[in-house]
Write a protein that holds these residues in place. Structure first.
Motif, mmCIF file in Angstrom:
data_model
loop_
_atom_site.group_PDB
_atom_site.id
_atom_site.type_symbol
_atom_site.label_atom_id
_atom_site.label_comp_id
_atom_site.label_asym_id
_atom_site.label_seq_id
_atom_site.Cartn_x
_atom_site.Cartn_y
_atom_site.Cartn_z
ATOM 1 N N HIS A 223 0.834 -1.197 0.000
ATOM 2 C CA HIS A 223 0.000 0.000 0.000
ATOM 3 C C HIS A 223 0.875 1.256 0.000
ATOM 4 O O HIS A 223 2.079 1.200 0.305
ATOM 5 C CB HIS A 223 -0.921 0.017 1.227
ATOM 6 N N LEU A 224 0.259 2.363 -0.357
ATOM 7 C CA LEU A 224 0.943 3.657 -0.312
ATOM 8 C C LEU A 224 0.905 4.153 1.121
ATOM 9 O O LEU A 224 -0.145 4.502 1.649
ATOM 10 C CB LEU A 224 0.242 4.646 -1.246
ATOM 11 N N SER A 225 2.074 4.197 1.763
ATOM 12 C CA SER A 225 2.117 4.579 3.174
ATOM 13 C C SER A 225 2.497 6.040 3.377
ATOM 14 O O SER A 225 2.310 6.578 4.465
ATOM 15 C CB SER A 225 3.110 3.682 3.933
ATOM 16 N N LEU A 226 3.016 6.693 2.350
ATOM 17 C CA LEU A 226 3.388 8.103 2.474
ATOM 18 C C LEU A 226 3.414 8.727 1.092
ATOM 19 O O LEU A 226 3.865 8.100 0.123
ATOM 20 C CB LEU A 226 4.770 8.242 3.135
ATOM 21 N N SER A 227 2.936 9.962 1.012
ATOM 22 C CA SER A 227 3.011 10.729 -0.231
ATOM 23 C C SER A 227 3.198 12.198 0.116
ATOM 24 O O SER A 227 2.328 12.810 0.734
ATOM 25 C CB SER A 227 1.740 10.543 -1.071
ATOM 26 N N ASN A 228 4.356 12.740 -0.248
ATOM 27 C CA ASN A 228 4.659 14.146 -0.003
ATOM 28 C C ASN A 228 5.009 14.829 -1.315
ATOM 29 O O ASN A 228 5.728 14.260 -2.146
ATOM 30 C CB ASN A 228 5.852 14.291 0.958
ATOM 31 N N ASN A 229 4.510 16.031 -1.481
ATOM 32 C CA ASN A 229 4.847 16.836 -2.650
ATOM 33 C C ASN A 229 5.843 17.914 -2.230
ATOM 34 O O ASN A 229 5.512 18.812 -1.467
ATOM 35 C CB ASN A 229 3.581 17.465 -3.237
ATOM 36 N N LEU A 230 7.075 17.786 -2.703
ATOM 37 C CA LEU A 230 8.138 18.740 -2.391
ATOM 38 C C LEU A 230 8.237 19.747 -3.527
ATOM 39 O O LEU A 230 8.465 19.374 -4.683
ATOM 40 C CB LEU A 230 9.470 18.002 -2.212
ATOM 41 N N GLN A 231 8.083 21.021 -3.205
ATOM 42 C CA GLN A 231 8.212 22.089 -4.190
ATOM 43 C C GLN A 231 9.181 23.143 -3.669
ATOM 44 O O GLN A 231 9.095 23.536 -2.505
ATOM 45 C CB GLN A 231 6.853 22.723 -4.487
ATOM 46 N N PHE A 232 10.085 23.554 -4.519
ATOM 47 C CA PHE A 232 11.004 24.630 -4.150
ATOM 48 C C PHE A 232 11.498 25.304 -5.417
ATOM 49 O O PHE A 232 11.358 24.770 -6.534
ATOM 50 C CB PHE A 232 12.183 24.106 -3.315
#
Length: 283
Positions: A223-232
């Motif tokens: 399963h998908l246990s983490l999803s982060n969108n990093l923007q810089f």
């Protein structure tokens, strides 16, 4: 605690165990694979090569090494390191594979973070490009280096705690085969706005494609246990950095002559980084 060497590989010709014998890895059927003077081993059989020099070229790897060494993508490297560190908190021994390691900037940053806790760490960079693996070993001689394909990874079943795949080509069946119980696949993929300024300059029509679909991996108790969108936003790129970025990405090779000319005229540019970091874990 130093990085640890690999103790066993799989023979790419018959899948039997390869054991190190001096400067050679040898299986029970006497298939032998010499360790290159740079310290890596090439386990990509000729019949599995689609070209004489597969993967990223020497020029692309050199450009990527120089660009990443400048620190432009340091926020991404740190985010990956923190993600893996959190997943592995409390473990005393760890094995991590970077599947498609390039010149190992991200893998090395992850290792530096993990080693601060005193963990016994075995870290392996794998890439289909021999130039990438040579650069990986040049960055850190203690990293294990393998020239091989993600379609046939020469590591034993249940041997890895983490498989890292950064802007790569995942083969989920192989990744899952390698992972120990409670292991994790850590992926970094470009988001729709990644390098949008560059793409607008190069292409007549810019497609904001969705992030890479991972639904094929979410089965059989995964399963998908983490999803982060990093923007810089990057610092202003120098002319040298911008040239390195063009060479290291596929955009230069996909662009028309007019697109390359437009890109060459860009000056004092900052770029948007848009990356999704996702972790696929066993239920």
């Amino acid at each position: 605690m130093p990085l640890m060497p690999l103790t066993q590989l799989l023979c790419p010709l018959d899948q039997s165990a390869l054991l190190q014998d001096g400067n050679t890895w040898r299986c029970e059927n006497n298939h032998c694979f010499d360790i290159a003077k740079q310290g890596y081993v090439n386990l990509l059989p000729v019949q599995n090569k689609k070209s004489l020099d597969p993967g990223d070229s020497r020029e692309m790897i050199t450009a990527r090494r120089d660009f990443l060494n400048s620190g432009v993508y340091q926020p991404l490297a740190e985010a990956l390191a923190n993600t893996v560190d959190t997943l592995c908190d409390g473990r005393q021994q760890l094995a991590i594979l970077d599947a498609g390691c390039g010149e190992a900037y991200y893998l090395n940053t992850v290792c530096e973070q993990l080693l601060k806790s005193g963990v016994e760490l075995t870290a392996t960079g794998l890439d289909i490009s021999k130039w990438a693996v040579r650069s990986c070993k040049s960055r850190n001689a203690k990293l294990n280096g393998l020239v091989a394909s993600n379609r046939q990874i020469p590591l034993p079943d249940n041997s890895q705690d983490i498989v890292l795949c950064t802007f790569g080509f995942p083969v989920y069946s192989e990744f899952k085969r390698l992972l120990k119980p409670n292991g994790h696949i850590v992926m970094a993929d470009p988001g729709p706005e990644h390098l949008i300024e560059l793409r607008k300059a190069i292409y007549e029509t810019v497609r904001r494609n969705p992030v890479t679909d991972i639904s094929a991996a979410l089965e059989d108790n995964w399963h998908l246990s983490l999803s982060n969108n990093l923007q810089f936003t990057t610092p202003v790129l120098s002319a040298a950095q911008f040239e390195q970025l063009l060479v290291m990405t596929p955009h230069l090779y996909r662009a028309s002559r007019e697109g390359r000319e437009r890109a060459a005229k860009l000056q004092d540019i900052t770029l948007s980084a848009d990356v999704f970091i996702r972790v696929i874990s066993q239920t």
